[in-house]
Design an enzyme around this catalytic site. Structure first.
Site, PDB file in Angstrom:
ATOM      1  N   LYS A   1      -4.012 -10.083  -7.589  1.00  0.00           N
ATOM      2  CA  LYS A   1      -5.205 -10.335  -6.773  1.00  0.00           C
ATOM      3  C   LYS A   1      -6.344  -9.421  -7.232  1.00  0.00           C
ATOM      4  CE  LYS A   1      -6.055  -8.237  -2.774  1.00  0.00           C
ATOM      5  NZ  LYS A   1      -6.334  -7.809  -1.414  1.00  0.00           N
TER       6      LYS A   1
ATOM      7  N   LYS B   1       0.834  -1.212   0.000  1.00  0.00           N
ATOM      8  CA  LYS B   1       0.000   0.000   0.000  1.00  0.00           C
ATOM      9  C   LYS B   1       0.864   1.256   0.000  1.00  0.00           C
ATOM     10  CE  LYS B   1      -4.421  -1.788   1.426  1.00  0.00           C
ATOM     11  NZ  LYS B   1      -5.488  -1.895   2.396  1.00  0.00           N
TER      12      LYS B   1
ATOM     13  N   LYS C   1     -10.300  -3.809  -5.831  1.00  0.00           N
ATOM     14  CA  LYS C   1     -10.916  -2.600  -6.347  1.00  0.00           C
ATOM     15  C   LYS C   1      -9.844  -1.565  -6.694  1.00  0.00           C
ATOM     16  CE  LYS C   1     -14.257   0.904  -5.567  1.00  0.00           C
ATOM     17  NZ  LYS C   1     -14.724   1.897  -4.639  1.00  0.00           N
TER      18      LYS C   1
HETATM   19  P1  ADP Z   1      -9.894  -5.260  -0.702  1.00  0.00           P
HETATM   20  O1  ADP Z   1      -8.712  -6.223  -0.627  1.00  0.00           O
HETATM   21  O2  ADP Z   1     -10.668  -5.379  -1.982  1.00  0.00           O
HETATM   22  O3  ADP Z   1      -9.498  -3.846  -0.363  1.00  0.00           O
HETATM   23  P2  ADP Z   1     -10.706  -5.840   2.004  1.00  0.00           P
HETATM   24  O4  ADP Z   1      -9.282  -5.604   2.368  1.00  0.00           O
HETATM   25  O5  ADP Z   1     -11.753  -5.095   2.744  1.00  0.00           O
HETATM   26  O6  ADP Z   1     -10.912  -5.673   0.447  1.00  0.00           O
HETATM   27  O7  ADP Z   1     -10.956  -7.397   2.129  1.00  0.00           O
HETATM   28  C1  ADP Z   1     -12.126  -7.972   2.623  1.00  0.00           C
HETATM   29  C2  ADP Z   1     -11.935  -9.469   2.646  1.00  0.00           C
HETATM   30  O8  ADP Z   1     -11.888  -9.987   1.322  1.00  0.00           O
HETATM   31  C3  ADP Z   1     -10.616  -9.905   3.315  1.00  0.00           C
HETATM   32  O9  ADP Z   1     -10.845 -11.055   4.078  1.00  0.00           O
HETATM   33  C4  ADP Z   1      -9.722 -10.213   2.145  1.00  0.00           C
HETATM   34  O10 ADP Z   1      -8.745 -11.176   2.489  1.00  0.00           O
HETATM   35  C5  ADP Z   1     -10.722 -10.780   1.145  1.00  0.00           C
HETATM   36  N1  ADP Z   1     -10.266 -10.565  -0.233  1.00  0.00           N
HETATM   37  C6  ADP Z   1     -10.054  -9.391  -0.842  1.00  0.00           C
HETATM   38  N2  ADP Z   1      -9.666  -9.567  -2.116  1.00  0.00           N
HETATM   39  C7  ADP Z   1      -9.626 -10.915  -2.326  1.00  0.00           C
HETATM   40  C8  ADP Z   1      -9.310 -11.739  -3.464  1.00  0.00           C
HETATM   41  N3  ADP Z   1      -8.951 -11.234  -4.634  1.00  0.00           N
HETATM   42  N4  ADP Z   1      -9.387 -13.084  -3.307  1.00  0.00           N
HETATM   43  C9  ADP Z   1      -9.757 -13.634  -2.116  1.00  0.00           C
HETATM   44  N5  ADP Z   1     -10.073 -12.899  -1.018  1.00  0.00           N
HETATM   45  C10 ADP Z   1     -10.005 -11.571  -1.114  1.00  0.00           C
END
Ligand code: ADP
Length: 329
Positions: A191, A111, A194
């Site tokens: 991965k 990040k 967003k």
């Molecule tokens: P982002 O990674 O999109 O910013 P968050 O950090 O709020 O979203 O993640 C919310 C949940 O979704 C966490 O448990 C994270 O590990 C899971 N997660 C986010 N992206 C993925 C992905 N591409 N594949 C599997 N799990 C994911």
């Protein structure tokens, strides 16, 4: 009964990676565990955002979670900033967290690289607040995607350090992964996220056209350049999505068709699109009903905060006693 805790940022748009990596699992866990789910808006402050949009992002996330099947009668669902004990416990945990440990967190490094102009202390502290989120409710199990495993391991070390320094209060928590802990994005490389813009938002499942617009461009087996090239489903991210959402019959059809070039990637994606629309149909309908009545989300958040605060205050009373702080006798 073991306690499960997991949080999600109010990103405004829940995407397929969040669903397959975390939220789908949350829905299932409600049958077996005492579940606590939190929309972590304080975590969202670590990145740039428009304050005018935050409240809507929170409501959208809660509507998504409810529509996907999080049941507030069985699980606790609440908003992090309505329970100030989270930041209070975070401060306590700062004193048993190694600076070097935080420097090693890959998400902090990633990040920091994506927002070099805003490498703030909140971003650095993120895993400490996350440890507080989990441990405030003495949760033992944390269902997350692969990207969060390092943070959960740190939370376990923080619990251990607290217990060692001040006396036992916290259990040791462990991550719980789904069978799809890391879904790749439409680019087939990184991965699904967003912030990388390679995601399929759940809103795309409302209609065929927007979904097709995204799926059409999804990267498949890179070796399969032309329709007549034979492919390998096991290296194809579209097949990974099929495995998560389609039937055994579909999987056999894709495997056979792809490896013999009997079907093209477009055929495979069309089948997937149909399955996706089917899978999310109930979600789309429920979500529309929830959004049409804002009092639903409001009630869930108000009741959730009241219940969460009562639990959080109980833990903080124990923490204060262990720390030896003065309190009225
Ligand atoms: P982002 O990674 O999109 O910013 P968050 O950090 O709020 O979203 O993640 C919310 C949940 O979704 C966490 O448990 C994270 O590990 C899971 N997660 C986010 N992206 C993925 C992905 N591409 N594949 C599997 N799990 C994911």
């Amino acid at each position: 009964m073991k306690t499960v805790f997991s949080g999600i940022q109010p990103s405004g748009e829940l995407h397929l990676g969040n669903y397959l990596g975390a939220v789908r699992n949350w829905v299932r866990l409600q049958d077996e565990y005492r579940c606590i789910f939190c929309v972590v808006d304080y975590h969202a402050l670590t990145q740039d955002y428009d304050p005018k949009e935050m409240a809507k992002r929170v409501c959208d996330m809660v509507a998504d979670l409810l529509a996907l099947g999080i049941d507030p009668d069985r699980s606790l669902l609440f908003l992090q900033s309505m329970v100030p004990e989270h930041t209070e416990l975070c401060w306590v945990f700062n004193n048993v967290t190694g600076h070097g440990d935080l420097e090693r967190m890959t998400q902090f490094k990633d990040k920091s690289a994506t927002q070099p102009e805003n490498v703030n202390v909140g971003l650095f502290e993120y895993p400490v607040l996350q440890a507080a989120d989990i441990l405030l409710y003495k949760a033992q199990l944390v269902p997350v995607g692969q990207d969060q495993v390092q943070h959960i391991e740190l939370a376990r070390r923080i619990a251990r350090s607290f217990n060692h320094r001040w006396g036992k209060v916290f259990p040791e928590c462990e991550p719980m992964l789904t069978n799809l802990p890391k879904l790749l994005g439409l680019d087939g490389k990184a991965k699904m996220s967003k912030s990388l813009g390679n995601h399929i938002p759940l809103s795309a499942f409302a209609a065929e056209k927007p979904l097709w617009k995204l799926l059409r461009g999804a990267v498949t087996d890179p070796q399969r350049v032309n329709r007549e090239d034979k492919g390998d489903p096991d290296v194809c991210n579209v097949f990974t999505m099929h495995k998560a959402l389609s039937t055994e019959e579909d999987l056999a059809w894709v495997r056979e068709g792809c490896t013999t070039a009997g079907i093209g990637c477009v055929d495979c994606k069309q089948r997937l699109s149909g399955r996706m629309l089917e899978h999310f149909r109930a979600y789309v309908e429920r979500r529309a009903a929830i959004v049409a009545d804002p009092s639903i989300v409001q009630k869930v958040l108000e009741a959730g905060a009241a219940k969460a605060r009562a639990l959080a205050q109980r833990t903080m009373t124990e923490v204060h006693a262990k720390l030896g702080l003065w309190r009225s006798p």
